[in-house]
Structure formats: structure tokens, C-alpha cells
Enzyme design. Sequence first.
Site, mmCIF file in Angstrom:
data_model
loop_
_atom_site.group_PDB
_atom_site.id
_atom_site.type_symbol
_atom_site.label_atom_id
_atom_site.label_comp_id
_atom_site.label_asym_id
_atom_site.label_seq_id
_atom_site.Cartn_x
_atom_site.Cartn_y
_atom_site.Cartn_z
ATOM 1 N N LEU A 1 25.993 -3.039 49.524
ATOM 2 C CA LEU A 1 27.175 -2.904 50.374
ATOM 3 C C LEU A 1 27.481 -4.249 51.012
ATOM 4 O O LEU A 1 26.577 -5.061 51.249
ATOM 5 C CB LEU A 1 26.934 -1.865 51.480
ATOM 6 C CG LEU A 1 26.844 -0.398 51.070
ATOM 7 C CD1 LEU A 1 26.502 0.464 52.288
ATOM 8 C CD2 LEU A 1 28.138 0.079 50.434
ATOM 9 N N ASP A 2 28.764 -4.479 51.332
ATOM 10 C CA ASP A 2 29.150 -5.686 52.051
ATOM 11 C C ASP A 2 28.471 -5.722 53.410
ATOM 12 O O ASP A 2 28.090 -4.680 53.965
ATOM 13 C CB ASP A 2 30.665 -5.736 52.249
ATOM 14 C CG ASP A 2 31.419 -5.802 50.930
ATOM 15 O OD1 ASP A 2 30.813 -6.204 49.924
ATOM 16 O OD2 ASP A 2 32.610 -5.440 50.922
ATOM 17 N N VAL A 3 28.371 -6.901 53.973
ATOM 18 C CA VAL A 3 27.657 -7.075 55.235
ATOM 19 C C VAL A 3 28.244 -6.228 56.365
ATOM 20 O O VAL A 3 27.513 -5.721 57.228
ATOM 21 C CB VAL A 3 27.614 -8.573 55.623
ATOM 22 C CG1 VAL A 3 29.020 -9.106 55.915
ATOM 23 C CG2 VAL A 3 26.691 -8.822 56.793
ATOM 24 N N HIS B 1 33.893 -6.213 46.216
ATOM 25 C CA HIS B 1 34.809 -5.798 47.300
ATOM 26 C C HIS B 1 35.856 -4.793 46.801
ATOM 27 O O HIS B 1 37.009 -4.812 47.250
ATOM 28 C CB HIS B 1 35.535 -7.002 47.898
ATOM 29 C CG HIS B 1 34.657 -7.939 48.662
ATOM 30 N ND1 HIS B 1 33.574 -7.520 49.410
ATOM 31 C CD2 HIS B 1 34.710 -9.295 48.788
ATOM 32 C CE1 HIS B 1 32.996 -8.576 49.976
ATOM 33 N NE2 HIS B 1 33.653 -9.660 49.611
#
Length: 232
Positions: A100-102, A183
Site C-alpha cells: 500500500l502507498d505510505v 497508484h
Amino acid sequence: MRLDKFICHHTGISRVEAKRVLRQGLVTHNDEVIKDPSFKVNDDTNIEFNGRSYGPVKPRYFMLNKLANTLCSTIDEEYPSVLSDMDLPHTKGLHIAGRLDVDTTGLVLITDDGQWSHQITSPKKQCMKRYRVWLAEPLAPDAEERFKEGVQLHSELELTKPALLNRITNTEVQLSISEGKYHQVKRMFGAIDNKVVQLHREKIGDITLDPELGEGEWRALTEQEINSVWQK
């Protein structure tokens, strides 16, 4: 698994140190001294070292409720790793099955079983992931149909695979996708002139984030959850 790696996994010592104790004749298998670091450890292997007996290494499987501003990595970098708060004796062999993105929160699966995680991450497996998405602008009236048909992402030649969009309110939705492009969720909404302001993953395949887990908390997967990945 190699014997030196087996010793490292169970004791936390380095590979160099494991080879040293092997050379010294301190490790036995069925009462026989083994000095070869490449000796293969099987499912029924029983190793004795330093007065203790160690059984076979079993794969580990966990779910974590990821905090924002943590990194889906096994080491701390600009942001802390998601493994930082997991009180586990040995984390070296663990990896993230679907990053997952930060700034994204929610379900993260962690394992040391590469074949199991491949069932989740391989594009050929088309494992569905469900997200809760909060948007900056009201959702376009035809958004559900456009996502079902596939949208054109910037710099991509092909449309995304069909996605299921469930409107909760005009600025809050559930989105299920079978891909894992860079993303992707944010780019999909950008393609229809909207912006994601908050993103939370709720489900991977048949594994749903445990509602009892607070932010940053984790637990081992159940046998049913583990086996659900192989049943796809």
C-alpha cells in the site's frame, strides 16, 4: 531449507555465526553431528543446538491494520516500516503480499511463503482487492459505468480491467479491482476528474480486515483465511 538458514531463523544469529557453530560440531540431526551448512532441512527434521531441540520451519501468515505514514517495507526508511511495531522474534524472511502507498491505511498481508503471496500479487491470478475511498468532489453520475468498462490511465496504452464501484455517498465509495498498477486507485479517479483524499483497503480475495484490529494492530491468519488464497 539449508541448515544454516534454519538455524538463523530459529535463533536470530547471523549466517556467519551459524556456519561457525556448524564447523565446531555443535549442531546435531537425529544425534548425528552435521557440519555442512547446505544440509537440507525437511518437514520431519529435528535439529538440536545449544541444548535445545528445533522442529521444522512452518510458514507464517499475518494480517495488519496499516497506519498512515508507514511504509510497506521490511526496513525503516524515510517512514517507519509496517513491521516496526510487530513484536516477532524473526522478521528477516517476511515480506508484504500486496503493498500500500505510505498514506493508505488498512489491510496488509505479511508472510514468508513466496508461493502463497504469488497467488495474491500475480496479475494472472486477478485477486480482487476492495477499497473504501473518500473523494474531493462529488462522484460523476456515470462513474459506475465508466469503471465497469475500464478507464484510460495517464501513460497507459490499455484500459484498466473492469472494476466494481459501489456508491455510498457522492464522496464516499467502495471500489473493487483485480489489478495492482502503481497508484492505481488514485489514478483511476484522476482519470474521471476527481481526487482521492483518503484511501483504506478493506479486503484481499476472501480475507477481510478484522474489525477488532485497531490501527497498527495485527494477528496471525486463521487456517481458513490461509487456505482461501489457494482455492482461487
